[in-house]
Design a protein around this motif. Structure first.
Motif, short mmCIF file in Angstrom:
data_model
loop_
_atom_site.label_atom_id
_atom_site.label_comp_id
_atom_site.label_asym_id
_atom_site.label_seq_id
_atom_site.Cartn_x
_atom_site.Cartn_y
_atom_site.Cartn_z
N LEU A 139 -5.37 1.42 -6.59
CA LEU A 139 -4.27 2.21 -6.04
C LEU A 139 -3.60 1.52 -4.86
O LEU A 139 -2.37 1.52 -4.75
N ARG A 140 -4.39 0.93 -3.97
CA ARG A 140 -3.79 0.29 -2.81
C ARG A 140 -2.86 -0.84 -3.23
O ARG A 140 -1.74 -0.96 -2.72
N SER A 141 -3.30 -1.67 -4.16
CA SER A 141 -2.46 -2.76 -4.64
C SER A 141 -1.21 -2.23 -5.34
O SER A 141 -0.12 -2.79 -5.20
N ASP A 142 -1.37 -1.17 -6.08
CA ASP A 142 -0.24 -0.61 -6.82
C ASP A 142 0.83 -0.07 -5.87
O ASP A 142 2.03 -0.21 -6.11
N ILE A 143 0.39 0.54 -4.76
CA ILE A 143 1.34 1.13 -3.82
C ILE A 143 2.18 0.06 -3.14
O ILE A 143 3.39 0.21 -2.96
N VAL A 144 1.54 -1.05 -2.74
CA VAL A 144 2.23 -2.05 -1.93
C VAL A 144 2.72 -3.23 -2.76
O VAL A 144 3.13 -4.25 -2.21
N ASP A 145 2.72 -3.09 -4.08
CA ASP A 145 3.05 -4.20 -4.96
C ASP A 145 4.41 -4.81 -4.64
O ASP A 145 4.57 -6.03 -4.65
N GLY A 146 5.42 -3.99 -4.35
CA GLY A 146 6.75 -4.52 -4.11
C GLY A 146 6.99 -5.00 -2.70
O GLY A 146 8.07 -5.49 -2.38
N THR A 147 5.99 -4.86 -1.82
CA THR A 147 6.16 -5.19 -0.40
C THR A 147 5.31 -6.36 0.03
O THR A 147 5.64 -7.04 0.99
N SER A 148 4.22 -6.64 -0.67
CA SER A 148 3.23 -7.60 -0.18
C SER A 148 3.80 -9.00 -0.02
O SER A 148 3.56 -9.66 1.00
#
Length: 905
Positions: free
Chosen positions: A360-369
């Protein structure tokens, strides 16, 4: 002493060649034999250089003997002190902590004696450390910190995988597909779903439009592990269609609307005219991983048995909690098996579709990382440049401290002790700069939060806390060693004789000059990399701002409305409401056109459907034709500036009694009707064997950007609102004046038409466009700021080195001018030397930027990472900056008075 420049070190012997030299050697016998054997030849060489430089001066020999005897007395005194048995060796006897304390205290006294130098170093470091603190606080809060929920590593995002039939990897789920994956009890402890929701709150004053979510009843307590601060959470019975409507309030909404009154629990409030019981208030710190700006939550009120036929309606997001000890790979395998089973059982909806699970954490920030990692790397370059600048300053300072270091060495200080003392000064400087940098980082972090694009995930979790301060402390210590170690080692090396030689000549040494010049080259190279990165992003942002959007956003006001199904269940009521609203809005002063669409351009919302073309073979079920579906009123194309390619737009006569009409975009026309006239042909939804819905194409319009400025247009079909109405619409009003001046009158029209409704998200369409570019603007602004700081540091570093070189070479320059060199030649000599350093840095930086900019490839639009124009522009900027930085020292060098310099020598 007066500096005397001569050739590089050479072998010397005690072989006097004149009476004066023999007398000088005789005086050296006053020194201890051991010291005379080590330092005598070098001291004689210095004496010879002094005599050669003073040969043509009045009383030159007298001055040379005065200097020689004074230095000889100094050597005798220091040598006796060093050999005295009573000399206490504090460094060898005192405890280490006491030694470090004394070193730091001594460093503080020394730095207080040079306030200008100290201020420059501290401010330079504070700038670099503060910028790193701010960016790291954002990276830590968004990317590194664990989600603020119970056992966050067990949380996964559950998506439909439609890549095998040409769709996205992360697609929403239909309710039946969500319900099926929820039954995998062996791998999931719970799976929850959520859906966007909005309602109008009435009965507490003016009607207020609120944004929220519908969630499955187990989402908060069993998936996220969060309980309300007041009242109770959702229970199993709350999720059924025929139960009493309940709602959970956010802490902020509870405070704003009910002033934190706990008696609101159990009371019924009116949401879009429907009585809803408040059962709880969520904690003030609750930030759900989905729609963190939501103000309230209610249940889905869904029954899986009543939605078995809706597997093709993908509209739900899902989050799952894995069973303790179950790996993500095992859960993915079980989901794959379920997907294969559903493909066989429901081929019409599930063919070519499975499930994909992501942390979930990776999915949330996928477009920002990727953006944040690039910014962290860039700000690291800035700190590195600051350290290089400070190292250059310390190297220059060390040259002026040769006598002091020689004296400390003479009285018994070892090289390790001297190195430790100089490093202590670096640590004191870095600590002071780090403390100021941490303070700057707090303010910079707040500025970054305000500057961050709307919707940035986990932004509320960004703060300067102990983790960030620990990072700052680590960076501070690393910086202290990065800029302090080389100057300390260099200053502490060598023996007393060499040090006295340096004192006598006041020379810098070729190795010192090369080292400082090399550091400037490194600075220019780093600045080149940052400037190229910023230039590429600026080019990208410029390209995005010139993209043809397919509509005219200027002078248009937009607002959103949602009609509750309880009061507008009949389609005729919806058509009547929006028709009357459009008529009344058109009568407002200053309104030139009014229209409505279910989703604004650049809104990113996706609602698509499979379609067929009459007279053509229907494709296989895993190769369906898919089009983006939008509903619009007849006034919308004129209001938004939609371009007509052929045929016509919808008219008022396109109502439920008329033949169903469709308008398609140019992408769909060129994809499926190339070489044909699409107007007059028919499309249909569904399959010919299952009551298809036919529509006649009446027009073709230009493509518009809906999913982002950089996203390619997709197939689109527009439907006439009068024939296929929906409850949620965005109304747009065009005016030749200020669009926001229409906001209050438009709200009044809505309230007059239905006092239980309130317009939401009122803004100009220009603002919608700006928000769609907010992420790119954020990245470009920060990269440009870092690049500007890097350019400034490089220019300051170059200026410092050139200025120092002019000071050290003043005698040489005076001699040149005395021998006939004019001022222009001297200026060109200084500028030419500095431009050599800049040129070397540009070459090195070009190579570095050529490789480093590949990291930016995913952030660029219609701009190559090796864009020649950007590279050439940056080169020109750096070369111009080098000329400017060297001009002032060059002018000072050209004004040197040779008579004054030679007389002073």
């Amino acid at each position: 002493m007066t500096p005397v420049h001569h050739a590089s070190p050479r072998a010397v012997t005690m072989d006097p060649a004149s009476l004066g030299e023999r007398l000088y050697c005789a005086t050296l016998r006053l020194l201890p034999a051991r010291f005379r054997a080590e330092a005598g030849p070098e001291m004689l060489a210095v004496f010879r250089d002094w005599r050669a430089a003073a040969r043509d001066r009045r009383f030159g020999d007298l001055r040379v003997w005065w200097l020689a005897l004074r230095d000889l007395a100094t050597c005798i005194r220091t040598e006796r002190l060093r050999s005295s048995p009573a000399l206490p060796r504090i460094q060898d006897q005192a405890p280490m902590i006491e030694i470090l304390f004394k070193d730091c205290r001594y460093a503080l006294r020394g730095l207080r004696r040079a306030p200008g130098f100290t201020a420059i170093v501290v401010l330079t470091l504070a700038l670099g450390i503060g910028a790193n603190t701010a960016i790291f606080s954002v990276v830590d809060g968004i990317l590194l910190r664990a989600l603020p929920f119970e056992d966050p590593d067990e949380l996964v995002a559950v998506w439909a995988d439609t890549t095998r039939r040409g769709g996205p990897l992360r697609e929403w789920l239909s309710y039946p597909n969500f319900h099926d994956v929820r039954q995998l009890d062996d791998v999931f402890a719970e799976v929850g779903a959520y859906l966007g929701w909005g309602a109008t709150l009435t009965g507490t004053g003016d009607a207020v439009s609120l944004g929220g979510l519908r969630v499955s009843e187990g989402m908060f307590n069993r998936v996220l592990g969060v309980q309300p601060a007041l009242g109770r959470g959702f229970a199993a019975g709350d999720d059924l269609p025929d139960t009493e409507r309940v709602v959970l309030l956010s802490w902020s909404l509870w405070q704003q609307q009910w002033q934190g009154d706990p008696s609101i629990l159990g009371k019924s409030i009116a949401l879009s005219g429907e009585p809803t019981v408040v059962i709880g208030v969520m904690p003030a710190t609750f930030q759900p991983p989905f729609r963190p700006q939501a103000q309230m939550w209610t249940t889905l009120r869904m029954d899986a048995s009543q939605h078995a036929g809706s597997r093709g309606e993908a509209m739900y997001h899902a989050i799952g909690r894995l069973q303790p000890g179950v790996a993500l790979a095992a859960a993915q395998s079980a989901s794959n098996t379920l997907g294969s089973t559903l493909e066989q059982e429901y081929p019409s909806a599930n063919l070519g579709m499975g499930y994909t699970l992501r942390p979930l954490r990776s999915d949330i920030v996928d477009g920002t990382s990727s953006t944040l990692w690039v910014l962290l790397g860039a700000v690291g370059f800035v700190l590195l440049m600051a350290c290089v600048n400070v190292a250059n300053l310390l190297l220059a300072q060390a040259t002026s401290r040769v006598g002091e270091i020689a004296l400390r060495s003479a009285v018994g200080a070892s090289r390790a002790a001297i190195t430790r003392q100089l490093l202590a000064e670096s640590v004191v400087l870095a600590t002071t700069g780090g403390a100021l940098g941490a303070l700057l980082g707090v303010f910079a972090t707040r500025a970054l939060i305000r500057l961050a694009p709307p919707g940035t995930p986990r932004l509320a979790e960004v703060t300067v806390d102990a983790r960030v301060l620990a990072f700052t402390a680590t960076v501070t210590l690393l910086a202290a060693f990065a800029f302090g170690l080389i100057p300390a080692l260099r200053a502490s090396r060598g023996d007393l004789a060499a040090a006295l030689s340096e004192v006598g000549r006041n020379a810098d040494g070729s190795s010192g000059r090369r080292l400082r010049a090399g550091l400037v080259v490194v600075q220019v190279a780093l600045a080149m990399v940052l400037l190229v990165g910023a230039g590429l992003l600026l080019r990208t942002f410029q390209q995005m701002n010139t993209v043809d959007l397919g509509f005219e956003p200027g002078g248009v006001l937009a607002m959103q409305l949602g009609l509750p199904s309880s009061r507008y269940a009949d389609q005729a009521d919806r058509v009547a409401f929006y028709g009357e609203l459009e008529r009344r809005l058109a009568t407002l002063p200053g309104v030139d056109a009014v229209g409505g669409v279910d989703t604004l351009p650049l809104g990113g919302s996706d609602g698509d459907a499979h379609f067929q073309i009459e007279g053509r073979q229907e494709p296989a079920r895993d190769q369906e034709r898919i089009a983006w579906i939008r509903r619009m009123t007849p006034g919308y194309p004129e209001t938004i500036g939609l371009r007509l390619v052929s045929g016509r737009f919808f008219e008022a006569s396109d109502d439920v009694e008329a033949t169903r009409a469709a308008v398609i975009n140019q992408t769909l026309a060129s994809t499926y009707f190339e070489g044909q006239e699409p107007v007059g042909q028919r499309l249909y939804f569904g399959r010919a064997d299952n009551e298809p819905l036919y529509l006649t194409i009446v027009g073709v319009v230009g493509d518009i950007k809906n999913f982002g400025v950089t996203q390619e247009s997709r197939n689109a079909i527009y439907l006439a609102y009068g024939q296929m109405p929906t409850g949620f619409m965005s109304m747009v009003l065009r005016t030749s004046g200020d669009p926001l001046s229409l906001a209050a009158p438009a709200r009044a029209v809505v309230a007059d038409l239905d006092h239980l409704l309130a317009a939401a998200n009122i803004s100009t369409v220009d603002d919608v466009v700006r928000q769609s570019l907010a992420s790119e603007r954020f990245t470009t602004i920060l990269m440009s700021a870092f690049a500007a700081v890097a350019l400034t540091l490089a220019a300051i570093g170059l200026y410092g080195v050139v200025s120092y070189a002019v000071n050290m070479r003043s005698h040489e320059i005076g001699v040149r001018m005395a021998l006939g060199a004019d001022r222009q030649n001297v200026g060109r000599l200084v500028i030419g030397g500095s431009m050599g350093l800049v040129g070397a840095g540009v070459v090195l930086g070009t190579v570095g930027a050529w490789g480093a900019t590949r990291v930016l490839a995913g952030l660029l639009y219609e701009t190559e990472p090796t864009d020649p124009l950007t590279f050439l522009t940056v080169m020109a900027v750096l070369l111009l900056s080098g000329v400017i930085a060297a001009t002032l020292p060059a002018n000072r060098a050209s004004r040197i008075d040779p008579v004054h310099v030679l007389s002073r020598s």
